[in-house]
Design an enzyme around this catalytic site. Structure first.
Site, PDB file in Angstrom:
ATOM      1  N   ASP A   1       0.880  -1.167   0.000  1.00 19.98           N
ATOM      2  CA  ASP A   1       0.000   0.000   0.000  1.00 19.98           C
ATOM      3  C   ASP A   1       0.913   1.211   0.000  1.00 19.98           C
ATOM      4  O   ASP A   1       1.822   1.306   0.825  1.00 19.98           O
ATOM      5  CB  ASP A   1      -0.937   0.037   1.209  1.00 19.98           C
ATOM      6  CG  ASP A   1      -2.038   1.076   1.012  1.00 19.98           C
ATOM      7  OD1 ASP A   1      -2.811   0.936   0.051  1.00 19.98           O
ATOM      8  OD2 ASP A   1      -2.114   2.043   1.796  1.00 19.98           O
ATOM      9  N   SER A   2       0.709   2.084  -0.940  1.00 18.19           N
ATOM     10  CA  SER A   2       1.639   3.201  -1.081  1.00 18.19           C
ATOM     11  C   SER A   2       0.923   4.456  -1.537  1.00 18.19           C
ATOM     12  O   SER A   2      -0.220   4.403  -1.995  1.00 18.19           O
ATOM     13  CB  SER A   2       2.748   2.831  -2.080  1.00 18.19           C
ATOM     14  OG  SER A   2       2.184   2.354  -3.286  1.00 18.19           O
TER      15      SER A   2
ATOM     16  N   GLY B   1       0.959   6.124 -11.846  1.00 23.97           N
ATOM     17  CA  GLY B   1       0.506   6.936 -10.722  1.00 23.97           C
ATOM     18  C   GLY B   1       1.013   8.365 -10.765  1.00 23.97           C
ATOM     19  O   GLY B   1       0.921   9.047 -11.792  1.00 23.97           O
ATOM     20  N   TYR B   2       1.592   8.801  -9.655  1.00 22.70           N
ATOM     21  CA  TYR B   2       2.076  10.177  -9.527  1.00 22.70           C
ATOM     22  C   TYR B   2       3.531  10.339  -9.979  1.00 22.70           C
ATOM     23  O   TYR B   2       4.130  11.394  -9.783  1.00 22.70           O
ATOM     24  CB  TYR B   2       1.960  10.647  -8.064  1.00 22.70           C
ATOM     25  CG  TYR B   2       0.541  10.749  -7.563  1.00 22.70           C
ATOM     26  CD1 TYR B   2      -0.219  11.904  -7.777  1.00 22.70           C
ATOM     27  CD2 TYR B   2      -0.056   9.702  -6.866  1.00 22.70           C
ATOM     28  CE1 TYR B   2      -1.524  12.012  -7.302  1.00 22.70           C
ATOM     29  CE2 TYR B   2      -1.360   9.790  -6.400  1.00 22.70           C
ATOM     30  CZ  TYR B   2      -2.083  10.952  -6.621  1.00 22.70           C
ATOM     31  OH  TYR B   2      -3.381  11.042  -6.166  1.00 22.70           O
ATOM     32  N   ASP B   3       4.093   9.291 -10.578  1.00 26.85           N
ATOM     33  CA  ASP B   3       5.506   9.328 -11.002  1.00 26.85           C
ATOM     34  C   ASP B   3       5.861  10.556 -11.858  1.00 26.85           C
ATOM     35  O   ASP B   3       6.965  11.097 -11.722  1.00 26.85           O
ATOM     36  CB  ASP B   3       5.869   8.057 -11.764  1.00 26.85           C
ATOM     37  CG  ASP B   3       6.058   6.858 -10.833  1.00 26.85           C
ATOM     38  OD1 ASP B   3       5.912   7.030  -9.604  1.00 26.85           O
ATOM     39  OD2 ASP B   3       6.342   5.758 -11.335  1.00 26.85           O
TER      40      ASP B   3
ATOM     41  N   LYS C   1      14.715   3.552 -11.354  1.00 29.26           N
ATOM     42  CA  LYS C   1      13.768   3.887 -10.292  1.00 29.26           C
ATOM     43  C   LYS C   1      13.848   2.871  -9.156  1.00 29.26           C
ATOM     44  O   LYS C   1      13.833   3.237  -7.972  1.00 29.26           O
ATOM     45  CB  LYS C   1      12.339   3.943 -10.855  1.00 29.26           C
ATOM     46  CG  LYS C   1      11.286   4.234  -9.795  1.00 29.26           C
ATOM     47  CD  LYS C   1       9.866   4.096 -10.332  1.00 29.26           C
ATOM     48  CE  LYS C   1       8.851   4.266  -9.210  1.00 29.26           C
ATOM     49  NZ  LYS C   1       7.465   4.040  -9.657  1.00 29.26           N
TER      50      LYS C   1
END
Length: 201
Positions: free
Chosen positions: A73-74, A161-163, A183
């Site tokens: 979960d991140s 995602g928010y990368d 990464k």
């Protein structure tokens, strides 16, 4: 060690990006499966922390598959937004998990709090909680955190995602500009996985 006891490990996520990254971080001798292989949907994540939501997923998928499960979960925390979106990071993308929508929401909220935010260093961090369930009587958990800042605009088309809006500390590129190997050397997910080395490697 885990590798002596099992050959298969379920990555407890229906997020293809997470599955790909976790698979890349795990030893190559595991057979990696996901809930999709078993026709399973994700459970309701009603925990109040990353660790709790990680545990909910790991326990759910381990019980359903009767396999060892590792679940993540991140999310992203932004100082200027009082650590939002936090555990609601995925939910900011709506029912379809549209991260273009989620990123637009981040920029809208930043502009609302400070219209000059683009001229400042907006501190943020990615957090990853991992849980291994089914290996021992008690769940095994770890937490990985990487600090950085928010990019003034979306940059890069890799990752998920928010990368595209996160620039890790001591770097000039967003996560979305980095190759997966690059990464995964520094990410919050790598840090959390590394803390579980004695169980996974």
């Amino acid at each position: 060690m885990l590798k002596k006891k099992i050959k298969e490990i379920v990555v407890g996520s229906n997020n293809e990006g997470k599955i790909k990254e976790i698979k890349d971080l795990l030893p190559k001798y595991y057979i990696i499966t996901s809930p999709k292989d078993y026709g399973l949907k994700s459970p309701k994540e009603n925990g109040h922390t990353f660790l709790k939501n990680s545990l909910i997923k790991a326990k759910h998928f381990s019980k359903k598959t009767k396999k060892i499960c590792i679940a993540d979960d991140s999310g992203l925390e932004i100082d200027l937004l009082n650590n939002q979106p936090g555990i609601y990071s995925a939910r900011w993308g709506g029912k379809r998990g549209d991260f273009n929508l989620a990123i637009s929401k981040v920029y809208q909220k930043l502009s609302k709090v400070d219209k000059n935010w683009k001229s400042k260093k907006i501190k943020a961090r990615f957090i990853c909680a991992l849980t291994i369930y089914g290996l021992k009587k008690k769940p095994i958990q770890s937490l990985g955190i990487i600090s950085g800042r928010i990019s003034k605009k979306k940059v890069g088309n890799k990752g998920f995602g928010y990368d595209p809006i996160f620039i890790p500390e001591n770097h000039t590129k967003t996560f979305a500009e980095m190759k997966l190997e690059e990464k995964n050397k520094i990410s919050h997910r790598q840090i959390a996985t590394n803390k579980l080395r004695s169980f996974l490697f």
